[in-house]
Design a protein around this motif. Structure first.
Motif, mmCIF file in Angstrom:
data_model
loop_
_atom_site.group_PDB
_atom_site.id
_atom_site.type_symbol
_atom_site.label_atom_id
_atom_site.label_comp_id
_atom_site.label_asym_id
_atom_site.label_seq_id
_atom_site.Cartn_x
_atom_site.Cartn_y
_atom_site.Cartn_z
ATOM 1 N N ARG A 1 -1.782 0.716 10.793
ATOM 2 C CA ARG A 1 -2.860 0.292 10.898
ATOM 3 C C ARG A 1 -4.224 0.916 11.743
ATOM 4 N NH1 ARG A 1 -4.688 -6.092 11.885
ATOM 5 N NH2 ARG A 1 -6.743 -5.525 12.110
ATOM 6 N N GLY B 1 -11.470 -2.752 10.412
ATOM 7 C CA GLY B 1 -10.213 -2.171 11.398
ATOM 8 C C GLY B 1 -10.442 -2.169 12.612
ATOM 9 N N GLY C 1 -7.618 0.245 7.567
ATOM 10 C CA GLY C 1 -7.199 -0.532 8.659
ATOM 11 C C GLY C 1 -7.643 -2.022 8.848
ATOM 12 N N SER C 2 -8.039 -2.399 8.003
ATOM 13 C CA SER C 2 -8.704 -3.967 8.091
ATOM 14 C C SER C 2 -7.460 -4.917 8.113
ATOM 15 C CB SER C 2 -9.741 -4.500 6.916
ATOM 16 O OG SER C 2 -9.648 -5.898 6.924
ATOM 17 N N GLY C 3 -7.460 -5.899 8.753
ATOM 18 C CA GLY C 3 -6.330 -6.965 8.665
ATOM 19 C C GLY C 3 -6.636 -7.733 7.356
ATOM 20 N N SER D 1 -2.695 6.123 2.667
ATOM 21 C CA SER D 1 -2.612 5.163 1.687
ATOM 22 C C SER D 1 -1.381 5.237 0.789
ATOM 23 C CB SER D 1 -3.665 4.614 1.061
ATOM 24 O OG SER D 1 -4.147 5.745 0.175
ATOM 25 N N LEU E 1 0.694 -1.126 -0.105
ATOM 26 C CA LEU E 1 0.123 -0.039 0.006
ATOM 27 C C LEU E 1 0.897 1.102 0.038
ATOM 28 C CD1 LEU E 1 -2.875 -0.550 2.519
ATOM 29 C CD2 LEU E 1 -2.826 -0.857 -0.041
ATOM 30 N N GLY E 2 1.742 1.364 1.022
ATOM 31 C CA GLY E 2 2.805 2.424 0.931
ATOM 32 C C GLY E 2 3.975 1.663 1.256
ATOM 33 N N PRO E 3 5.200 2.264 0.497
ATOM 34 C CA PRO E 3 6.252 1.509 0.895
ATOM 35 C C PRO E 3 6.736 1.599 2.297
ATOM 36 C CG PRO E 3 6.616 3.497 -0.324
ATOM 37 C CD PRO E 3 5.306 3.441 -0.119
ATOM 38 N N ARG F 1 7.823 -0.136 6.378
ATOM 39 C CA ARG F 1 8.993 -1.147 6.475
ATOM 40 C C ARG F 1 8.561 -2.420 6.363
ATOM 41 N NH1 ARG F 1 10.976 0.656 12.189
ATOM 42 N NH2 ARG F 1 8.914 1.325 12.496
ATOM 43 N N TRP G 1 4.394 7.620 8.820
ATOM 44 C CA TRP G 1 5.227 6.702 8.261
ATOM 45 C C TRP G 1 6.348 6.629 9.193
ATOM 46 C CZ3 TRP G 1 2.838 4.289 4.689
ATOM 47 C CH2 TRP G 1 1.856 4.961 3.801
ATOM 48 N N ARG H 1 -8.094 -3.511 -1.399
ATOM 49 C CA ARG H 1 -7.050 -2.414 -1.051
ATOM 50 C C ARG H 1 -8.105 -1.510 -0.342
ATOM 51 N NH1 ARG H 1 -2.508 -0.587 -4.290
ATOM 52 N NH2 ARG H 1 -2.335 1.372 -3.345
ATOM 53 N N ARG I 1 -4.973 4.122 10.170
ATOM 54 C CA ARG I 1 -5.826 3.915 8.979
ATOM 55 C C ARG I 1 -7.436 3.506 9.386
ATOM 56 N NH1 ARG I 1 -1.498 0.654 5.574
ATOM 57 N NH2 ARG I 1 -0.833 2.354 4.339
ATOM 58 N N ALA I 2 -7.527 2.889 10.446
ATOM 59 C CA ALA I 2 -8.817 2.626 10.938
ATOM 60 C C ALA I 2 -9.560 3.713 11.516
ATOM 61 C CB ALA I 2 -8.884 1.435 12.081
ATOM 62 N N GLU J 1 -6.781 -0.221 3.135
ATOM 63 C CA GLU J 1 -6.537 1.266 3.772
ATOM 64 C C GLU J 1 -7.466 1.758 4.772
ATOM 65 O OE1 GLU J 1 -5.281 2.499 -0.915
ATOM 66 O OE2 GLU J 1 -7.281 3.182 -0.177
#
Lengths: 289, 271
Positions: B76, B107, A202-204, B52, A121-123, A125, B68, A196, B79-80, A200
């Motif tokens: 995560r 989320g 926050g879902s697992g 995202s 999704l985002g680079p 780590r 970041w 996606r 994002r939720a 985005e």
């Protein structure tokens, strides 16, 4: 996102600057087609592919004689009872093998699926960890399916002795490799936008799989699995020849005793099984439509 | 709370510079509209705000956190708390409306609850409440492929409302709706944001809608912020510049069909 793609229809002077209408993809396509043909032709030569030989009179007679030996099919009650038992054994072997294969394939296939990768999704780590894992899974799947089930069966017959157990394990391993690869590919080629957007939000990963990917991919996954089950039924013949039980072993005995009638009945049974698998797949697909 | 962007730039993998030098500070509870021609960078900007897309340049702070800098787990969790309404609702066609709406809380729910909800919907009442606000309550148990484009867009909106995010983002949330419904929907988004005191950022094609409903309007052109003003202070000249075709440059044709614009005949929507 589209950007500046179309010329403004209200500004005719822009048309002069527009690129010519020749499709830039045309030349590469022609090139690749020619390349494919140049590779294919020597391969056919190498394989001594000569369809005309099929229709030479001597060959036709030989084939006719071979096929004639299969008639009439054997229908004695003793043989049918034997056949019924072997069919059940084959079905059990194919089903248990596929169940084992699915157990192997699901985690490996999911590992392969890039649309479930959060780091993509985002680079963020740890993106390389996912890449290493995916390469490992890909390699493992290649090993599993790269060795033919017959070879696995020969190996396991030495451990478990003659019987269905060796067949189940051999099927499970080879077909696990095939299923895992195709599961991963089906999941990758389905629309990844729902997944996606869930990731985005926050879902697992697993929840995103069930809410975003499976609704679209489930039908393909099920019908490919049923098709593999059908293949497993057929593959059990080959494995029967190495003593892994079921219809194959029965077929092996009939062929060795040059009993064409029995072989014909066994082949007919296969046909029925394949048709049944087809019907099952069709009805499952319709239910899930 | 709120968010801030400092000199944020983003270049797509194909080398296209979608955003450059974006500075934007938004206080908690502010409501702003993003306007600009298609391809101006509105969607990219919203995706940066949704944590995202990671910008190549500049600093981003969302809801008092650097998305970041923390762990994947922290990202995560962040994002939720951010909800993005997509232009095309990203919902599998075979999914039922109730499932699609409840997916807004994936989320926040533990995995077992998410999976159990596929068998027996965990909170049909909650899903129905959000759908009712969008006049879709009676479609609760229908499949999404039975809905029209505008209805599907509203299901996508209901999902984000059900998520109850602290930062509410919307990318052309009314592009598939007729003018009357667009009006109601944009009003609903604003009402939700003010009632819960959350920050709202919506990109809109319909300039008039943006000017009428949002206190603060940001014009985006060629990946930069052209103006950032209270709605009342936006002038016709600025709007004309925002949507003006960038003709004259060879090989780069203009992309806007909206121009020329005059205040009285701004397009209400442009899908």
């Amino acid at each position: 996102m589209s950007r500046n793609a179309a010329a403004n229809p209200f500004a005719p002077e822009d048309r002069a600057a527009a690129p010519p209408l020749r499709d830039p993809a045309a030349l590469p396509r022609l090139g690749w087609t020619l390349a494919a043909l140049t590779v294919l032709w020597p391969l056919l030569q190498l394989a001594r592919f000569d369809p005309a030989a099929l229709f030479e009179s001597g060959n036709l007679a030989a084939m006719g004689h071979f096929v004639g030996g299969f008639l009439p099919p054997e229908t004695s009650p003793e043989f049918l009872a034997l056949l019924g038992k072997a069919t059940l054994e084959t079905l059990a072997m194919a089903t248990a093998g596929i169940a084992l294969a699915v157990l192997l394939a699901v985690p490996l296939g999911l590992t392969l699926t890039r649309s479930l990768s959060v780091s993509r999704l985002g680079p963020g780590r740890g993106g390389w960890v996912g890449q290493v894992l995916r390469s490992l899974a890909r390699g493992l799947l290649a090993v599993l399916r790269g060795v033919p089930e017959l070879v696995w069966a020969l190996l396991f017959v030495r451990v478990f002795g003659l019987g269905a157990a060796a067949g189940v394990l051999a099927l499970g391993i080879t077909y696990g490799g095939m299923l895992g690869k195709v599961y991963g590919e089906i999941l990758e080629s389905s629309d990844d936008r729902p997944t996606r957007s869930l990731l985005e939000a926050g879902s697992g990963r697993l929840a995103a799989l069930f809410y975003g990917l499976l609704p679209n991919a489930a039908r393909e996954l099920v019908s490919y699995t049923v098709y593999r089950w059908e293949c497993a039924v057929r593959a059990s013949v080959v494995m029967g020849f190495v003593g892994a039980g079921g219809l194959g072993q029965l077929m092996d005995q009939s062929m060795k005793m040059l009993n064409g009638g029995e072989a014909a009945t066994i082949l007919a049974t296969f046909l029925v099984l394949v048709l049944a698998a087809d019907g099952l797949s069709e009805s499952l697909r319709r239910r899930m439509a | 709370m709120g968010f801030s962007l400092d000199a944020v730039g983003f270049t797509h993998a194909n080398g296209y510079r979608a955003l450059q030098g974006i500075d934007l500070r938004v206080a908690p509870g502010e409501r702003l509209a993003l306007i600009g021609a298609s391809g101006a960078g509105k969607t990219t900007l919203l995706r940066v705000l949704a944590a995202s897309l990671r910008p190549d340049e500049g600093r981003v702070r969302l809801l008092d956190a650097d998305p970041w800098a923390g762990s994947p787990r922290a990202l995560r969790a962040l994002r939720a708390r951010i909800g993005l309404v997509h232009q095309a609702a990203p919902i599998p066609p075979r999914q039922r409306v109730v499932t699609a709406v409840l997916a807004g809380r994936l989320g926040q729910w533990p995995l077992w609850k998410s999976l159990a909800s596929l068998v027996v919907p965990a909170d049909p009442e909650g899903a129905r409440r959000e759908l009712a606000r969008l006049d879709l309550a009676e479609r609760l148990f229908e499949r999404c492929d039975r809905l029209s484009g505008g209805q599907l867009q509203r299901v996508g909106l209901a999902r984000v409302l059900y998520q109850r995010p602290d930062l509410l983002l919307a990318d052309e949330p009314v592009s598939a709706m007729d003018p009357a419904l667009s009006e109601l929907t944009v009003a609903l988004l604003n009402e939700e944001a003010s009632r819960r005191g959350v920050t709202l950022v919506a990109s809109l094609h319909a300039v008039e809608l943006a000017l009428r409903h949002f206190p603060r309007v940001v014009g985006v052109k060629d990946g930069r912020i052209l103006f950032d003003l209270p709605a009342a202070a936006v002038s016709d000249a600025q709007l004309r510049e925002l949507y003006a075709a960038e003709g004259g440059r060879p090989g780069l044709a203009a992309s806007t069909a909206e121009s020329p614009l005059r205040a009285g005949e701004l397009p209400l929507r442009c899908a």
